[in-house]
Design a protein around this motif. Sequence first.
Motif, short mmCIF file in Angstrom:
data_model
loop_
_atom_site.label_atom_id
_atom_site.label_comp_id
_atom_site.label_asym_id
_atom_site.label_seq_id
_atom_site.Cartn_x
_atom_site.Cartn_y
_atom_site.Cartn_z
N ARG A 284 0.80 -1.23 0.00
CA ARG A 284 0.00 0.00 0.00
C ARG A 284 0.83 1.27 0.00
NH1 ARG A 284 -2.84 -3.98 2.32
NH2 ARG A 284 -5.14 -3.92 2.33
N LEU A 285 2.09 1.19 0.38
CA LEU A 285 2.93 2.37 0.51
C LEU A 285 3.29 2.91 -0.87
CD1 LEU A 285 4.16 4.04 2.81
CD2 LEU A 285 6.19 2.59 2.68
N GLU A 286 3.04 4.18 -1.10
CA GLU A 286 3.25 4.80 -2.40
C GLU A 286 4.46 5.73 -2.38
OE1 GLU A 286 -0.26 6.82 -3.68
OE2 GLU A 286 -1.59 5.16 -3.17
N GLY A 287 5.26 5.67 -3.42
CA GLY A 287 6.33 6.64 -3.59
C GLY A 287 7.60 6.37 -2.81
N THR A 288 7.65 5.28 -2.07
CA THR A 288 8.83 4.97 -1.28
C THR A 288 8.79 3.50 -0.88
OG1 THR A 288 10.15 5.64 0.65
CG2 THR A 288 7.77 5.53 0.95
N GLU A 289 9.91 2.99 -0.42
CA GLU A 289 9.99 1.61 0.05
C GLU A 289 10.00 1.59 1.58
OE1 GLU A 289 10.08 -1.26 -1.72
OE2 GLU A 289 9.80 -0.09 -3.56
N LEU A 290 9.28 0.65 2.15
CA LEU A 290 9.28 0.48 3.59
C LEU A 290 10.68 0.08 4.07
CD1 LEU A 290 7.68 0.26 6.30
CD2 LEU A 290 7.39 -2.17 5.75
N VAL A 291 11.13 0.73 5.16
CA VAL A 291 12.39 0.37 5.79
C VAL A 291 12.08 -0.15 7.20
CG1 VAL A 291 14.66 1.15 6.56
CG2 VAL A 291 13.64 2.12 4.48
N PRO A 292 11.97 -1.47 7.36
CA PRO A 292 11.71 -2.01 8.69
C PRO A 292 13.01 -2.17 9.48
CG PRO A 292 11.58 -3.76 7.05
CD PRO A 292 11.96 -2.50 6.31
N ILE A 293 13.01 -1.72 10.71
CA ILE A 293 14.15 -1.93 11.60
C ILE A 293 13.65 -2.83 12.72
CG2 ILE A 293 15.87 -0.88 13.11
CD1 ILE A 293 15.65 1.66 11.47
N ARG A 294 14.05 -4.08 12.66
CA ARG A 294 13.55 -5.11 13.57
C ARG A 294 14.57 -5.36 14.67
NH1 ARG A 294 13.67 -11.08 13.80
NH2 ARG A 294 11.56 -11.92 14.06
N VAL A 295 14.17 -5.15 15.90
CA VAL A 295 15.06 -5.36 17.04
C VAL A 295 14.84 -6.78 17.56
CG1 VAL A 295 15.74 -4.55 19.31
CG2 VAL A 295 14.91 -2.92 17.60
N ALA A 296 15.87 -7.58 17.51
CA ALA A 296 15.76 -8.98 17.91
C ALA A 296 15.72 -9.12 19.43
CB ALA A 296 16.94 -9.77 17.34
N GLU A 297 15.00 -10.14 19.86
CA GLU A 297 14.93 -10.47 21.29
C GLU A 297 16.33 -10.74 21.85
OE1 GLU A 297 13.24 -11.82 25.08
OE2 GLU A 297 12.58 -10.46 23.48
N ALA A 298 17.19 -11.31 21.04
CA ALA A 298 18.56 -11.61 21.49
C ALA A 298 19.35 -10.35 21.78
CB ALA A 298 19.28 -12.46 20.44
N ASP A 299 19.04 -9.25 21.08
CA ASP A 299 19.75 -7.99 21.29
C ASP A 299 19.15 -7.17 22.42
OD1 ASP A 299 21.56 -8.48 19.21
OD2 ASP A 299 20.17 -7.68 17.71
N VAL A 300 17.82 -7.08 22.43
CA VAL A 300 17.11 -6.36 23.50
C VAL A 300 15.97 -7.24 23.97
CG1 VAL A 300 15.80 -4.30 24.15
CG2 VAL A 300 17.69 -4.10 22.51
N PRO A 301 16.14 -7.93 25.09
CA PRO A 301 15.05 -8.75 25.61
C PRO A 301 13.80 -7.88 25.85
CG PRO A 301 17.08 -9.23 26.78
CD PRO A 301 17.35 -8.02 25.93
N LEU A 302 12.63 -8.49 25.67
CA LEU A 302 11.39 -7.75 25.81
C LEU A 302 11.29 -7.06 27.17
CD1 LEU A 302 8.69 -6.97 24.57
CD2 LEU A 302 7.73 -9.12 25.42
N GLU A 303 11.76 -7.74 28.20
CA GLU A 303 11.73 -7.15 29.54
C GLU A 303 12.52 -5.84 29.59
OE1 GLU A 303 12.89 -8.40 34.17
OE2 GLU A 303 13.36 -9.75 32.49
N ASP A 304 13.67 -5.79 28.90
CA ASP A 304 14.48 -4.58 28.88
C ASP A 304 13.81 -3.49 28.03
OD1 ASP A 304 16.25 -5.96 30.41
OD2 ASP A 304 17.84 -6.09 28.91
N ALA A 305 13.15 -3.90 26.96
CA ALA A 305 12.44 -2.94 26.12
C ALA A 305 11.34 -2.25 26.91
CB ALA A 305 11.86 -3.63 24.89
N VAL A 306 10.62 -3.02 27.73
CA VAL A 306 9.54 -2.46 28.55
C VAL A 306 10.11 -1.57 29.65
CG1 VAL A 306 7.66 -3.01 30.14
CG2 VAL A 306 7.95 -4.35 28.04
#
Length: 447
Positions: A284-306
């Motif tokens: 659906r995105l027009e005029g540009t490409e989506l750039v997803p930046i996915r943070v892995a659980e191994a890098d930042v555990p969910l508990e630390d993110a919260v």
Amino acid sequence: MASKAIEANFDGLVGPTHNYAGLSWGNVASKSNVHAVSNPREAALQGLQKMKRLADRGYVQGILPPQERPHIPTLRRLGFSGSDADVLRAAARANPVILAAAASASCMWTANAATVSPSADTADHRVHFTPANLSAKFHRSIEHVETGRALRSIFADEAFFAHHPALPSVSQFGDEGAANHTRLCAGYGDPGVELFVYGQAAFDETAPAPVRYPARQTLEASQAIARLHGLSDRHAVFAQQNPNAIDAGVFHNDVIAVGNGNVLFYHQLAFLDEDRVLAEIRARLEGTELVPIRVAEADVPLEDAVASYLFNSQLLNLPDGGMMLAVPGECREIRSVSAYLDALVASGGPIRAVEVFDVKQSMRNGGGPACLRLRVALTHQELAAMHAGVLLTDQLYERLTIWVEGHYRHELSQDDLADPMLLDESRHALDELSGILGLGSIYDFQR
């Protein structure tokens, strides 16, 4: 041709009754600081300083006013009677939690104030606003009336702005506003993709749902807002939040994901069906490409993110290209998060800078930088049509700083909420503030 547009951020000015009542089940920070003594003056000044830093950087920064608290009309609806002082004393004796709810300064988190759809996405090419009903929490469910009044006062020109009432205040249409909504686009004035994130489908008992904590946003609410705002299928994507993340304390999507422009910054455990969500956005995105930046659980555990509120940060365009992540100070106090941020900036991706903001008074109640602001994409015509009295300038910052220092207490405990003097102080302060901002009579006590 797309209209030139900017993104304005409207921060909630922290109210005089800012306190720690621990009213938000599912919000780990809110519950962990219950009954601590708060500092309303420091909280309001921290919020203003955050706004000023961003305004000094050239960002369009607006202010949404605090609401009347304690809210005496709500307490009267619950059967407490007599003078205002009698009402406060009776509520404190009968149920202090009810009084704390009626005194909460939670409207400071304006990411929950409303859902906003820019004119580039809507069928009638006006900016649409729907105040969030916040029906999951009593103390927040009373906000939408004054929120609507403030938004209608600021964005009054019907040629450019459309306002809808909040959805029905029932669990099946639970709506938490922009905290569960983000927009991806090539430019703010270009047609975009509005990502609505929900916790559960209310009318499907077989659908996945969290077990420990309630899902506050429903699919049905998100779909209703998309219809009210006149969004076609190509402008809307509906994604379910991972129930395991909700049960880990991710009560809103903006605690685990944030987007800006064509960048979606999110944790590995943010979405129940990550691949489908990304595919639908790309289609659906027009005029540009989506750039997803996915943070892995191994890098930042969910508990630390919260704990750090890494994703409850503001993702902002830099004037020379790229983006800046405005993070709470807690992100530098947790090793995994701080290391990740350093690696992120060094990676050469779109996020080129990280700036730390001190919002500790808000963080202790469960709200980071992104909770404190409502994003509104506006064309230059729309910006000129709105009420400019709420846009932060050096002069307004100085005036509001003096106003806070003259009206706010240094300390506030739960016992203070029944003090009639606090109510008088708050009303006097808000009456003066509505004059400073030029908003008219938006409070019940002014009517």
